[in-house]
Design a protein around this motif. Structure first.
Motif, PDB file in Angstrom:
ATOM      1  N   ALA A 235      22.735  15.316 -68.950  1.00  0.00           N
ATOM      2  CA  ALA A 235      22.477  16.267 -70.029  1.00  0.00           C
ATOM      3  C   ALA A 235      23.722  17.110 -70.303  1.00  0.00           C
ATOM      4  O   ALA A 235      24.434  17.514 -69.380  1.00  0.00           O
TER       5      ALA A 235
ATOM      6  N   LEU B  68      24.961  20.243 -68.379  1.00  0.00           N
ATOM      7  CA  LEU B  68      25.429  20.131 -67.000  1.00  0.00           C
ATOM      8  C   LEU B  68      26.939  20.048 -66.880  1.00  0.00           C
ATOM      9  O   LEU B  68      27.465  20.068 -65.761  1.00  0.00           O
TER      10      LEU B  68
ATOM     11  N   SER C 120      19.623  14.645 -73.658  1.00  0.00           N
ATOM     12  CA  SER C 120      18.848  13.766 -72.780  1.00  0.00           C
ATOM     13  C   SER C 120      18.140  12.668 -73.556  1.00  0.00           C
ATOM     14  O   SER C 120      17.995  11.536 -73.072  1.00  0.00           O
TER      15      SER C 120
ATOM     16  N   ILE D 245      20.630  12.038 -65.219  1.00  0.00           N
ATOM     17  CA  ILE D 245      20.163  13.402 -64.975  1.00  0.00           C
ATOM     18  C   ILE D 245      19.745  13.981 -66.319  1.00  0.00           C
ATOM     19  O   ILE D 245      20.568  14.183 -67.212  1.00  0.00           O
ATOM     20  N   SER D 246      18.467  14.252 -66.458  1.00  0.00           N
ATOM     21  CA  SER D 246      17.893  14.749 -67.714  1.00  0.00           C
ATOM     22  C   SER D 246      17.700  16.257 -67.640  1.00  0.00           C
ATOM     23  O   SER D 246      17.586  16.832 -66.558  1.00  0.00           O
ATOM     24  N   ALA D 247      17.615  16.882 -68.819  1.00  0.00           N
ATOM     25  CA  ALA D 247      17.353  18.323 -68.873  1.00  0.00           C
ATOM     26  C   ALA D 247      15.874  18.627 -68.992  1.00  0.00           C
ATOM     27  O   ALA D 247      15.494  19.789 -69.115  1.00  0.00           O
ATOM     28  N   ASP D 248      15.042  17.601 -68.987  1.00  0.00           N
ATOM     29  CA  ASP D 248      13.605  17.846 -68.943  1.00  0.00           C
ATOM     30  C   ASP D 248      12.884  16.651 -68.328  1.00  0.00           C
ATOM     31  O   ASP D 248      13.460  15.570 -68.150  1.00  0.00           O
TER      32      ASP D 248
ATOM     33  N   ASP E  53      13.618  16.138 -58.415  1.00  0.00           N
ATOM     34  CA  ASP E  53      13.898  17.327 -59.215  1.00  0.00           C
ATOM     35  C   ASP E  53      15.108  18.026 -58.611  1.00  0.00           C
ATOM     36  O   ASP E  53      15.104  18.368 -57.421  1.00  0.00           O
TER      37      ASP E  53
ATOM     38  N   ARG F  76      16.959  24.012 -61.844  1.00  0.00           N
ATOM     39  CA  ARG F  76      16.223  24.786 -62.840  1.00  0.00           C
ATOM     40  C   ARG F  76      17.208  25.606 -63.661  1.00  0.00           C
ATOM     41  O   ARG F  76      18.324  25.886 -63.221  1.00  0.00           O
ATOM     42  N   ASN F  77      16.760  26.019 -64.857  1.00  0.00           N
ATOM     43  CA  ASN F  77      17.607  26.803 -65.745  1.00  0.00           C
ATOM     44  C   ASN F  77      16.746  27.831 -66.470  1.00  0.00           C
ATOM     45  O   ASN F  77      15.523  27.855 -66.309  1.00  0.00           O
TER      46      ASN F  77
ATOM     47  N   TYR G  51      20.793  27.416 -73.057  1.00  0.00           N
ATOM     48  CA  TYR G  51      20.492  27.724 -71.661  1.00  0.00           C
ATOM     49  C   TYR G  51      21.378  28.857 -71.162  1.00  0.00           C
ATOM     50  O   TYR G  51      22.495  29.059 -71.652  1.00  0.00           O
TER      51      TYR G  51
ATOM     52  N   TYR H 272      15.537  19.942 -64.223  1.00  0.00           N
ATOM     53  CA  TYR H 272      16.430  18.802 -64.396  1.00  0.00           C
ATOM     54  C   TYR H 272      16.125  17.748 -63.332  1.00  0.00           C
ATOM     55  O   TYR H 272      16.509  17.896 -62.171  1.00  0.00           O
TER      56      TYR H 272
END
Length: 269
Positions: free
Chosen positions: A34, A37, A63, A80-83, A103, A106-107, A199, A225
């Motif tokens: 993402a 990151l 993502s 690596i995804s943001a959701d 997992d 977190r953000n 973010y 993430y």
């Protein structure tokens, strides 16, 4: 003489055999990550390279775009995804290595304005019932920069927060949608949009913007993430990189950029 001829014949045959294993071991780990990151992951993977001598090649984007590229067959080792939704998408498509999904981080979600913080001229934004009216007044004829609201995680989180706070209907006509959260950040940093939703880690990474409000964590889905190895990856270093990113050595890189690291089960807090 006969023995010498046999030795030379054997050496000639061996010279034709490709050294597949060493070259594969030296291949960089290809990471699809993402866009939010970038700063933290660049630092973390540089630390991994310094520690192990292994290298990475990272592709940053929304993502949604990355998940679609993986589905289309783009070669990668780690996603690596943001959701959770886009990692779910990749998993349902059968693109993840079973049992590798975790997992990672977190953000938080923030409202930003351009320029350094200046208490004398900063817009006063209270996340109150009249938020829509407040945002419209501050924006004037300008735009509210957000990542794509129906696909990119940061945009979906932002829209959910504005809806929860009763402000979406008032500002939806002024939203400037960008292809990812870093592109939305850039619109504000350049002064092309008075306000933006990104973010907290993005805001911290760019001194050309500052935070004017932080959205309550209960105004949007949890920003998590997830990370996973990809099913078709043949790089033996990919799993080692994921382990490193979950460990204490990488924790400082992520926390310095404002992420909250999700501890592995059983890890000391």
């Amino acid at each position: 003489m006969r023995l010498t001829r046999r030795i030379w014949t054997l050496l000639a045959v061996l010279a034709l055999v490709p050294a597949a294993s060493p070259s594969r071991a030296a291949d960089p780990v290809v990471v699809f990550a993402a866009a939010s990151l970038k700063n933290a992951l660049d630092e973390a993977t540089a630390g991994w390279t310094k520690e192990t001598g292994k290298t990475t090649r990272i592709s940053y984007a929304g993502s949604n775009a990355l998940a679609k590229q993986i589905e289309a067959g783009a070669p990668a080792d780690l996603f690596i995804s943001a959701d959770q939704a886009w990692m779910d998408y990749a998993e349902k498509a059968g693109n993840l290595k079973p049992g590798s999904r975790v997992d990672l981080l977190r953000n938080a979600l923030v409202l930003i304005a351009s320029g350094p913080k200046n208490t004398g001229s900063d817009p006063q934004v209270a996340l109150a019932p009249d938020l829509g009216t407040t945002l419209s007044r501050i924006l004037g004829g300008g735009k509210l920069a957000m990542a794509t609201i129906d696909a990119v995680p940061a945009g979906k989180y932002g829209k959910a927060a504005l809806e929860k706070l009763g402000a979406w209907e008032s500002v939806k006509g002024q939203v400037a949608q960008a292809e990812n959260v870093r592109a939305a950040l850039l619109l504000v940093a350049r002064g092309e949009a008075p306000l933006g939703i990104v973010y907290a880690t993005d805001a911290a990474a760019d001194p050309s913007v500052h935070v004017v409000a932080t959205f309550p964590s209960d105004s949007h889905p949890p920003i998590v993430y997830p990370a996973a190895l990809l099913k078709d990856s043949a790089n033996p270093d990919a799993a080692a990189l994921l382990t490193y990113l979950r460990g204490q050595a990488a924790k400082g890189f992520f926390e310095r950029q404002g992420f909250t690291v999700i501890e592995k089960p059983g890890a000391s807090q």
